[in-house]
Design a protein around this motif. Sequence first.
Motif, PDB file in Angstrom:
ATOM      1  N   TYR A  36       0.677  -0.856   0.391  1.00  0.00           N
ATOM      2  CA  TYR A  36      -0.199  -0.294   0.011  1.00  0.00           C
ATOM      3  C   TYR A  36       1.229   1.350  -0.369  1.00  0.00           C
ATOM      4  N   GLY A  37       0.357   2.241  -0.740  1.00  0.00           N
ATOM      5  CA  GLY A  37       0.775   3.536  -0.796  1.00  0.00           C
ATOM      6  C   GLY A  37       1.998   3.874  -1.553  1.00  0.00           C
ATOM      7  N   HIS A  38       2.693   4.601  -1.975  1.00  0.00           N
ATOM      8  CA  HIS A  38       4.106   4.869  -2.671  1.00  0.00           C
ATOM      9  C   HIS A  38       4.508   5.579  -2.796  1.00  0.00           C
ATOM     10  N   LYS A  39       5.457   4.888  -1.925  1.00  0.00           N
ATOM     11  CA  LYS A  39       7.139   4.266  -1.443  1.00  0.00           C
ATOM     12  C   LYS A  39       7.483   2.980  -1.603  1.00  0.00           C
ATOM     13  N   GLY A  40       6.838   2.022  -1.973  1.00  0.00           N
ATOM     14  CA  GLY A  40       7.656   0.459  -2.790  1.00  0.00           C
ATOM     15  C   GLY A  40       7.035  -0.229  -1.655  1.00  0.00           C
ATOM     16  N   PRO A  41       7.573  -1.850  -1.887  1.00  0.00           N
ATOM     17  CA  PRO A  41       6.939  -2.384  -0.329  1.00  0.00           C
ATOM     18  C   PRO A  41       7.541  -2.590   0.842  1.00  0.00           C
ATOM     19  N   HIS A  42       6.923  -3.019   2.157  1.00  0.00           N
ATOM     20  CA  HIS A  42       7.317  -2.637   3.230  1.00  0.00           C
ATOM     21  C   HIS A  42       7.264  -3.229   3.692  1.00  0.00           C
ATOM     22  N   ASN A  43       7.584  -3.851   5.365  1.00  0.00           N
ATOM     23  CA  ASN A  43       7.866  -4.841   6.027  1.00  0.00           C
ATOM     24  C   ASN A  43       5.531  -4.660   6.218  1.00  0.00           C
ATOM     25  N   HIS A  63       4.744   4.973   5.499  1.00  0.00           N
ATOM     26  CA  HIS A  63       5.156   4.713   4.000  1.00  0.00           C
ATOM     27  C   HIS A  63       4.159   4.808   3.395  1.00  0.00           C
ATOM     28  N   HIS A  64       2.815   4.881   4.096  1.00  0.00           N
ATOM     29  CA  HIS A  64       1.768   5.285   3.107  1.00  0.00           C
ATOM     30  C   HIS A  64       1.381   6.888   2.865  1.00  0.00           C
ATOM     31  N   ARG A  65       1.831   7.405   4.042  1.00  0.00           N
ATOM     32  CA  ARG A  65       1.497   8.742   4.349  1.00  0.00           C
ATOM     33  C   ARG A  65       2.801  10.477   3.499  1.00  0.00           C
ATOM     34  N   MET A  66       2.303  10.797   2.680  1.00  0.00           N
ATOM     35  CA  MET A  66       2.773  11.662   1.476  1.00  0.00           C
ATOM     36  C   MET A  66       3.386  12.971   2.294  1.00  0.00           C
ATOM     37  N   SER A  67       5.032  13.972   1.458  1.00  0.00           N
ATOM     38  CA  SER A  67       5.360  14.947   2.127  1.00  0.00           C
ATOM     39  C   SER A  67       4.067  15.460   2.411  1.00  0.00           C
ATOM     40  N   GLY A  68       3.043  15.562   1.273  1.00  0.00           N
ATOM     41  CA  GLY A  68       2.172  17.226   1.779  1.00  0.00           C
ATOM     42  C   GLY A  68       1.338  17.048   2.081  1.00  0.00           C
ATOM     43  N   MET A 100     -15.606  11.686   2.094  1.00  0.00           N
ATOM     44  CA  MET A 100     -16.705  10.954   2.905  1.00  0.00           C
ATOM     45  C   MET A 100     -15.976   9.241   2.880  1.00  0.00           C
ATOM     46  N   LYS A 101     -16.034   9.288   1.279  1.00  0.00           N
ATOM     47  CA  LYS A 101     -15.203   8.000   1.499  1.00  0.00           C
ATOM     48  C   LYS A 101     -13.941   7.301   1.459  1.00  0.00           C
ATOM     49  N   PHE A 102     -13.270   8.923   0.986  1.00  0.00           N
ATOM     50  CA  PHE A 102     -11.473   8.851   1.073  1.00  0.00           C
ATOM     51  C   PHE A 102     -11.118   9.107   2.841  1.00  0.00           C
ATOM     52  N   ILE A 103     -11.934   9.300   3.528  1.00  0.00           N
ATOM     53  CA  ILE A 103     -11.977   9.164   4.998  1.00  0.00           C
ATOM     54  C   ILE A 103     -11.930   7.395   5.099  1.00  0.00           C
ATOM     55  N   TYR A 104     -13.207   7.078   5.311  1.00  0.00           N
ATOM     56  CA  TYR A 104     -13.983   5.650   5.556  1.00  0.00           C
ATOM     57  C   TYR A 104     -12.736   5.004   4.959  1.00  0.00           C
ATOM     58  N   THR A 105     -12.209   4.419   3.599  1.00  0.00           N
ATOM     59  CA  THR A 105     -11.258   3.977   3.108  1.00  0.00           C
ATOM     60  C   THR A 105      -9.972   4.408   3.790  1.00  0.00           C
ATOM     61  N   SER A 106      -8.955   5.611   3.687  1.00  0.00           N
ATOM     62  CA  SER A 106      -8.015   5.564   3.904  1.00  0.00           C
ATOM     63  C   SER A 106      -7.613   5.222   5.762  1.00  0.00           C
ATOM     64  N   GLN A 107      -8.793   5.118   6.299  1.00  0.00           N
ATOM     65  CA  GLN A 107      -8.532   5.302   7.677  1.00  0.00           C
ATOM     66  C   GLN A 107      -8.076   3.628   8.658  1.00  0.00           C
ATOM     67  N   TYR A 108      -8.187   3.171   7.762  1.00  0.00           N
ATOM     68  CA  TYR A 108      -8.323   1.629   7.610  1.00  0.00           C
ATOM     69  C   TYR A 108      -6.970   0.641   6.795  1.00  0.00           C
ATOM     70  N   ASP A 109      -6.424   1.562   6.563  1.00  0.00           N
ATOM     71  CA  ASP A 109      -5.088   1.091   5.324  1.00  0.00           C
ATOM     72  C   ASP A 109      -4.304   0.561   5.741  1.00  0.00           C
ATOM     73  N   ASN A 110      -3.906   0.551   7.469  1.00  0.00           N
ATOM     74  CA  ASN A 110      -3.179  -0.330   7.690  1.00  0.00           C
ATOM     75  C   ASN A 110      -3.614  -1.523   8.577  1.00  0.00           C
ATOM     76  N   CYS A 111      -4.822  -1.859   8.627  1.00  0.00           N
ATOM     77  CA  CYS A 111      -5.206  -2.822   8.509  1.00  0.00           C
ATOM     78  C   CYS A 111      -6.223  -3.758   8.437  1.00  0.00           C
ATOM     79  N   LEU A 112      -6.418  -4.759   7.586  1.00  0.00           N
ATOM     80  CA  LEU A 112      -7.838  -5.367   6.566  1.00  0.00           C
ATOM     81  C   LEU A 112      -7.706  -7.051   6.712  1.00  0.00           C
ATOM     82  N   THR A 113      -8.790  -6.932   6.786  1.00  0.00           N
ATOM     83  CA  THR A 113      -9.302  -7.875   7.224  1.00  0.00           C
ATOM     84  C   THR A 113     -10.332  -8.909   5.805  1.00  0.00           C
TER      85      THR A 113
END
Length: 350
Positions: A36-43, A63-68, A100-113
């Motif tokens: 996930y994200g734009h910085k390449g594969p990570h742990n 790694h999911h966050r952006m500088s901006g 709203m859709k962006f907020i809903y989806t991005s808050q779960y980007d670190n743990c998915l079932t």
Amino acid sequence: MYLPPHDPHVDDPMRFKPLFRIHLMERKSATVECMYGHKGPHNGHIQIVKKDEFSTKCNQTDHHRMSGGRQEEFRTWLREEWGRTLEDIFHEHMQELILMKFIYTSQYDNCLTYRRIYLPPSSPEDLIQPGLFKGTYGSHGLEIVMLSFHGRKAKGTKITGDPNIPAGQQTVEIDLAHPLQLPDIENLRDFSELSRLVLEVQEQVRREEQEQEEEEHSQQAASQPASPVRGEGAEGEETAAGAEGMTQDKAPASQPFVLPMGVISRNDDYPRTCRICFYGTGLIAGHGFTSPERTPGVFVLFDDDRFGFIWLELKSFSLYSRIKVSFQNAQAPSREAFDEMLKNIQSLAT
């Protein structure tokens, strides 16, 4: 992750986005990487929860966050998910829904079932081949719906959701026992004429359901076993007769079709002929799935791979197109297993 094409192009192919990968090492060990994200594969980490279910967890969410910051992340998400820029979206209500859709989806980007989904089983009596479809949902964009057949009913279950109706809910239900004869093309342009026809059928359905309830109550009061004509076991038999006629009429002469004046459609490139129409209901709700209610509508079958639904109360039209991706090992082992899966995903949504 399979993503729908950019709204409102329902006939375009699905898009593919990797979310994680597993490296199998020697001695049965393995490493997991989050993609996930734009910085390449990570742990990352994977946990088997139970049968047909597992979870992934990112161990380096930076790694999911952006500088901006969130603004850059939102603009990037908007461009990738919707194929648009913020400046393209003038409608204030649509801006709110997308945010709203962006907020809903991005808050779960670190743990998915992940839970297994079966494709619906098919039978020769089905109106068309059941399966997954891309559908237009107004300002919510394109969503994925599973069409399945259950005797005298067909169900459209949301596989992806939105801030109003979550995934797992039954977005449309088609009453195959109540086909609709559309008026001629000129009268069809009159929304009030279509509304009158649909509401007449809705009242007929209400009366039939009331009569069925009264009959069941009278049988119980008389302490007699319930008549199999109305039971679940008889539904297949009853349907078989109706479905047989439907199979014979599966490819009737197509009739001209046009949306009534005042009905809003995200995609004006819908077919101008249809095979058959049925009375149905569509689920609507406020934000957060508040005050859900089923409202009358029209199911329009265009061909083997496309259908539509006119939401009478919303005065809007959804166009659905079949997903033609070949999913391996996705067939349900039995009808009972598929029905159980449908119940499970709906209970998760509620």
